[in-house]
Design a protein around this motif. Structure first.
Motif, PDB file in Angstrom:
ATOM      1  N   GLY A   1       6.578 -32.817  45.443  1.00 43.98           N
ATOM      2  CA  GLY A   1       6.485 -32.013  46.650  1.00 43.98           C
ATOM      3  C   GLY A   1       6.944 -32.726  47.892  1.00 43.98           C
ATOM      4  O   GLY A   1       6.972 -32.129  48.965  1.00 43.98           O
ATOM      5  N   GLY A   2       7.267 -34.021  47.778  1.00 42.64           N
ATOM      6  CA  GLY A   2       7.824 -34.738  48.921  1.00 42.64           C
ATOM      7  C   GLY A   2       6.799 -35.345  49.832  1.00 42.64           C
ATOM      8  O   GLY A   2       7.114 -35.676  50.969  1.00 42.64           O
ATOM      9  N   LEU A   3       5.551 -35.534  49.380  1.00 45.45           N
ATOM     10  CA  LEU A   3       4.507 -36.113  50.223  1.00 45.45           C
ATOM     11  C   LEU A   3       4.356 -37.598  49.921  1.00 45.45           C
ATOM     12  O   LEU A   3       4.186 -37.988  48.771  1.00 45.45           O
ATOM     13  CB  LEU A   3       3.172 -35.398  49.994  1.00 45.45           C
ATOM     14  N   SER A   4       4.377 -38.408  50.971  1.00 48.17           N
ATOM     15  CA  SER A   4       4.110 -39.835  50.829  1.00 48.17           C
ATOM     16  C   SER A   4       2.605 -40.060  50.864  1.00 48.17           C
ATOM     17  O   SER A   4       1.811 -39.153  51.153  1.00 48.17           O
ATOM     18  CB  SER A   4       4.796 -40.611  51.949  1.00 48.17           C
ATOM     19  N   ASP A   5       2.188 -41.297  50.573  1.00 49.27           N
ATOM     20  CA  ASP A   5       0.764 -41.614  50.623  1.00 49.27           C
ATOM     21  C   ASP A   5       0.202 -41.402  52.018  1.00 49.27           C
ATOM     22  O   ASP A   5      -0.919 -40.908  52.175  1.00 49.27           O
ATOM     23  CB  ASP A   5       0.545 -43.068  50.176  1.00 49.27           C
ATOM     24  N   GLU A   6       0.965 -41.778  53.041  1.00 51.07           N
ATOM     25  CA  GLU A   6       0.490 -41.593  54.414  1.00 51.07           C
ATOM     26  C   GLU A   6       0.313 -40.123  54.746  1.00 51.07           C
ATOM     27  O   GLU A   6      -0.652 -39.720  55.396  1.00 51.07           O
ATOM     28  CB  GLU A   6       1.474 -42.241  55.399  1.00 51.07           C
TER      29      GLU A   6
ATOM     30  N   ARG B   1      -0.286 -37.676  52.595  1.00 53.24           N
ATOM     31  CA  ARG B   1      -1.452 -37.161  51.871  1.00 53.24           C
ATOM     32  C   ARG B   1      -2.746 -37.520  52.590  1.00 53.24           C
ATOM     33  O   ARG B   1      -3.679 -36.721  52.674  1.00 53.24           O
ATOM     34  CB  ARG B   1      -1.455 -37.705  50.444  1.00 53.24           C
ATOM     35  N   GLN B   2      -2.822 -38.747  53.119  1.00 51.74           N
ATOM     36  CA  GLN B   2      -4.013 -39.142  53.865  1.00 51.74           C
ATOM     37  C   GLN B   2      -4.172 -38.310  55.136  1.00 51.74           C
ATOM     38  O   GLN B   2      -5.286 -37.940  55.523  1.00 51.74           O
ATOM     39  CB  GLN B   2      -3.927 -40.628  54.209  1.00 51.74           C
ATOM     40  N   PHE B   3      -3.042 -38.007  55.783  1.00 58.34           N
ATOM     41  CA  PHE B   3      -3.102 -37.186  56.995  1.00 58.34           C
ATOM     42  C   PHE B   3      -3.649 -35.788  56.681  1.00 58.34           C
ATOM     43  O   PHE B   3      -4.508 -35.274  57.389  1.00 58.34           O
ATOM     44  CB  PHE B   3      -1.701 -37.091  57.600  1.00 58.34           C
ATOM     45  N   ARG B   4      -3.175 -35.177  55.587  1.00 60.55           N
ATOM     46  CA  ARG B   4      -3.649 -33.851  55.226  1.00 60.55           C
ATOM     47  C   ARG B   4      -5.109 -33.881  54.780  1.00 60.55           C
ATOM     48  O   ARG B   4      -5.870 -32.936  55.034  1.00 60.55           O
ATOM     49  CB  ARG B   4      -2.770 -33.268  54.121  1.00 60.55           C
ATOM     50  N   GLU B   5      -5.481 -34.968  54.125  1.00 61.76           N
ATOM     51  CA  GLU B   5      -6.896 -35.096  53.741  1.00 61.76           C
ATOM     52  C   GLU B   5      -7.791 -35.154  54.965  1.00 61.76           C
ATOM     53  O   GLU B   5      -8.888 -34.570  54.992  1.00 61.76           O
ATOM     54  CB  GLU B   5      -7.085 -36.343  52.881  1.00 61.76           C
ATOM     55  N   GLY B   6      -7.335 -35.842  56.011  1.00 66.33           N
ATOM     56  CA  GLY B   6      -8.115 -35.898  57.248  1.00 66.33           C
ATOM     57  C   GLY B   6      -8.307 -34.515  57.862  1.00 66.33           C
ATOM     58  O   GLY B   6      -9.382 -34.195  58.395  1.00 66.33           O
TER      59      GLY B   6
ATOM     60  N   GLY C   1     -18.200 -28.919  46.912  1.00 69.60           N
ATOM     61  CA  GLY C   1     -18.625 -29.792  47.990  1.00 69.60           C
ATOM     62  C   GLY C   1     -17.446 -30.451  48.682  1.00 69.60           C
ATOM     63  O   GLY C   1     -16.283 -30.251  48.306  1.00 69.60           O
ATOM     64  N   PRO C   2     -17.726 -31.283  49.715  1.00 64.06           N
ATOM     65  CA  PRO C   2     -16.634 -31.942  50.437  1.00 64.06           C
ATOM     66  C   PRO C   2     -15.747 -32.803  49.556  1.00 64.06           C
ATOM     67  O   PRO C   2     -14.580 -33.028  49.862  1.00 64.06           O
ATOM     68  CB  PRO C   2     -17.375 -32.785  51.487  1.00 64.06           C
ATOM     69  N   ARG C   3     -16.302 -33.291  48.412  1.00 64.45           N
ATOM     70  CA  ARG C   3     -15.492 -34.120  47.528  1.00 64.45           C
ATOM     71  C   ARG C   3     -14.292 -33.344  46.985  1.00 64.45           C
ATOM     72  O   ARG C   3     -13.231 -33.918  46.695  1.00 64.45           O
ATOM     73  CB  ARG C   3     -16.355 -34.624  46.380  1.00 64.45           C
ATOM     74  N   ALA C   4     -14.418 -32.027  46.860  1.00 63.93           N
ATOM     75  CA  ALA C   4     -13.319 -31.213  46.332  1.00 63.93           C
ATOM     76  C   ALA C   4     -12.141 -31.155  47.291  1.00 63.93           C
ATOM     77  O   ALA C   4     -11.039 -30.765  46.893  1.00 63.93           O
ATOM     78  CB  ALA C   4     -13.815 -29.806  46.018  1.00 63.93           C
ATOM     79  N   LEU C   5     -12.356 -31.527  48.555  1.00 70.16           N
ATOM     80  CA  LEU C   5     -11.289 -31.490  49.547  1.00 70.16           C
ATOM     81  C   LEU C   5     -10.540 -32.807  49.661  1.00 70.16           C
ATOM     82  O   LEU C   5      -9.565 -32.899  50.410  1.00 70.16           O
ATOM     83  CB  LEU C   5     -11.853 -31.099  50.913  1.00 70.16           C
ATOM     84  N   ARG C   6     -11.003 -33.815  48.951  1.00 71.76           N
ATOM     85  CA  ARG C   6     -10.327 -35.108  49.035  1.00 71.76           C
ATOM     86  C   ARG C   6      -9.086 -35.109  48.147  1.00 71.76           C
ATOM     87  O   ARG C   6      -9.006 -34.405  47.139  1.00 71.76           O
ATOM     88  CB  ARG C   6     -11.266 -36.233  48.611  1.00 71.76           C
TER      89      ARG C   6
END
Length: 356
Positions: A7-12, A14-19, A59-64
């Motif tokens: 999908g073209g997402l880098s680790d950074e 993915r972390q941004f979207r998780e936030g 729970g919130p864990r499902a959003l990580r």
């Protein structure tokens, strides 16, 4: 939550979207409606509703983020090698032109790493590493990069000379304009190419010599002089060295100080009469630009502003209409010194001498 590596997402990223999802979870805990959370986080209401459903279920864990669905087929070290191969250009790899297409990059990956990619996979791989499809700039084959580097050193010396003399550093260039206008982008319905009405005679009607003038602590200045083609076959169609002489004298009077002039190697600039005039003026110091290096001249940016703005897509009725439009555009630029400063910034040059 899981995003595929394809999908073209880098680790950074993915972390941004998780936030963002974690901020939404805090809104869920406060009992805020989905529309308010979406407005605050600048996301769609449907995304917030999907996150709320996942949070209620797990729970919130499902959003990580659960990381990429699969490791990338090319490691960072391998992509660095691929980038080095792309930097050599398509000609070095056997193609006749200088375009990198997805199919060609796919072929290079197969030859170099013995791995198979789809065209869409190559596109996502490139986007993930900050590549994009662009229109390249043109550069003359005759250009000598060593001479350009030496010329940049001369320009730095010219800047130091201007600073030592308290002088203006002035760049000069000339351009010709005809009744056929430049074409700029315009909106139209898909499948219906818009038509721009122009004059069929594209002969040059007017030439302009312009000076961009810079001095630390002073407003950038633009000084220009037009010359109209009289249409005679035996008449001169461009500026003579006396025209440049008169333009420099006018600039000296308007600027009220010494001038460090930077211009190209046009034969008129190197004329015997011009060299004699320069030698007799104690207020004038001249530096030559390297050959085939227009990117170092801020006046090229002035021409670009003029062509992409006031002259584009205009059906000129008479030569007088063309001249009037050019004068109007040049006056607008004169009243906006930040545009003239931007043309200097576009060359990568600086008025402030660097200290080592």
């Amino acid at each position: 939550m899981r995003y595929a590596q394809g999908g073209g997402l880098s680790d950074e990223r993915r972390q941004f979207r998780e936030g963002i999802r974690m901020n939404a979870a805090e809104g869920f805990a406060r009992g805020e409606p989905s529309s308010a959370i979406a407005k605050e986080l600048w996301v769609s209401v449907r995304s917030v509703q999907r996150w709320r459903w996942a949070s209620d279920k797990g729970g919130p864990r499902a959003l990580r983020s659960a990381g990429s669905a699969s490791p990338p087929r090319l490691s960072e070290a391998q992509f660095a090698q691929l980038e080095a191969e792309l930097a050599k250009g398509p000609v070095a790899h056997g193609w006749p032109d200088q375009r990198w297409t997805l199919s060609r990059i796919k072929t290079v990956i197969g030859r170099r790493f013995h791995k198979s990619y789809t065209l869409q996979g190559v596109r996502k791989l490139l986007i993930r590493h900050d590549f994009s499809c662009q229109i390249p700039t043109r550069r003359a084959v005759e250009r000598d990069e060593d001479q350009v580097r030496l010329g940049e050193g001369d320009l730095a010396t010219g800047g130091s000379t201007a600073a030592a003399l308290g002088a203006w550093i002035v760049f000069e260039d000339e351009a010709g304009f005809s009744m056929t206008p430049p074409i700029a982008r315009t909106w139209a319905r898909r499948g219906q190419t818009p038509v721009i009405r122009v004059r069929g005679r594209s002969r040059r009607c007017i030439s302009i010599a312009a000076l961009t003038c810079y001095k630390p602590g002073q407003r950038a200045r633009l000084i220009y002089r037009p010359r109209r083609d009289d249409g005679r076959r035996d008449g001169r169609k461009s500026f003579a060295w006396t025209d440049y002489r008169d333009l420099l004298i006018t600039a000296h009077q308007q600027l009220g100080g010494s001038i460090v002039l930077v211009w190209d190697n046009l034969n008129v600039h190197l004329a015997y009469g011009m060299r004699q005039f320069i030698d007799r003026q104690d207020w004038l110091t001249v530096y030559q630009l390297p050959s085939y290096a227009p990117a170092l001249n801020p006046v090229e940016g002035i021409w670009s502003l003029l062509r992409r703005g006031w002259l584009s897509n205009t059906a000129f009725t008479t030569p007088e209409h063309l001249i009037q439009t050019i004068r109007h555009g040049m006056r607008k630029i004169q009243y906006r010194p930040h545009l003239i400063d931007g043309c200097l910034a576009g060359t990568g040059l600086s008025l402030t001498p660097t200290t080592s």
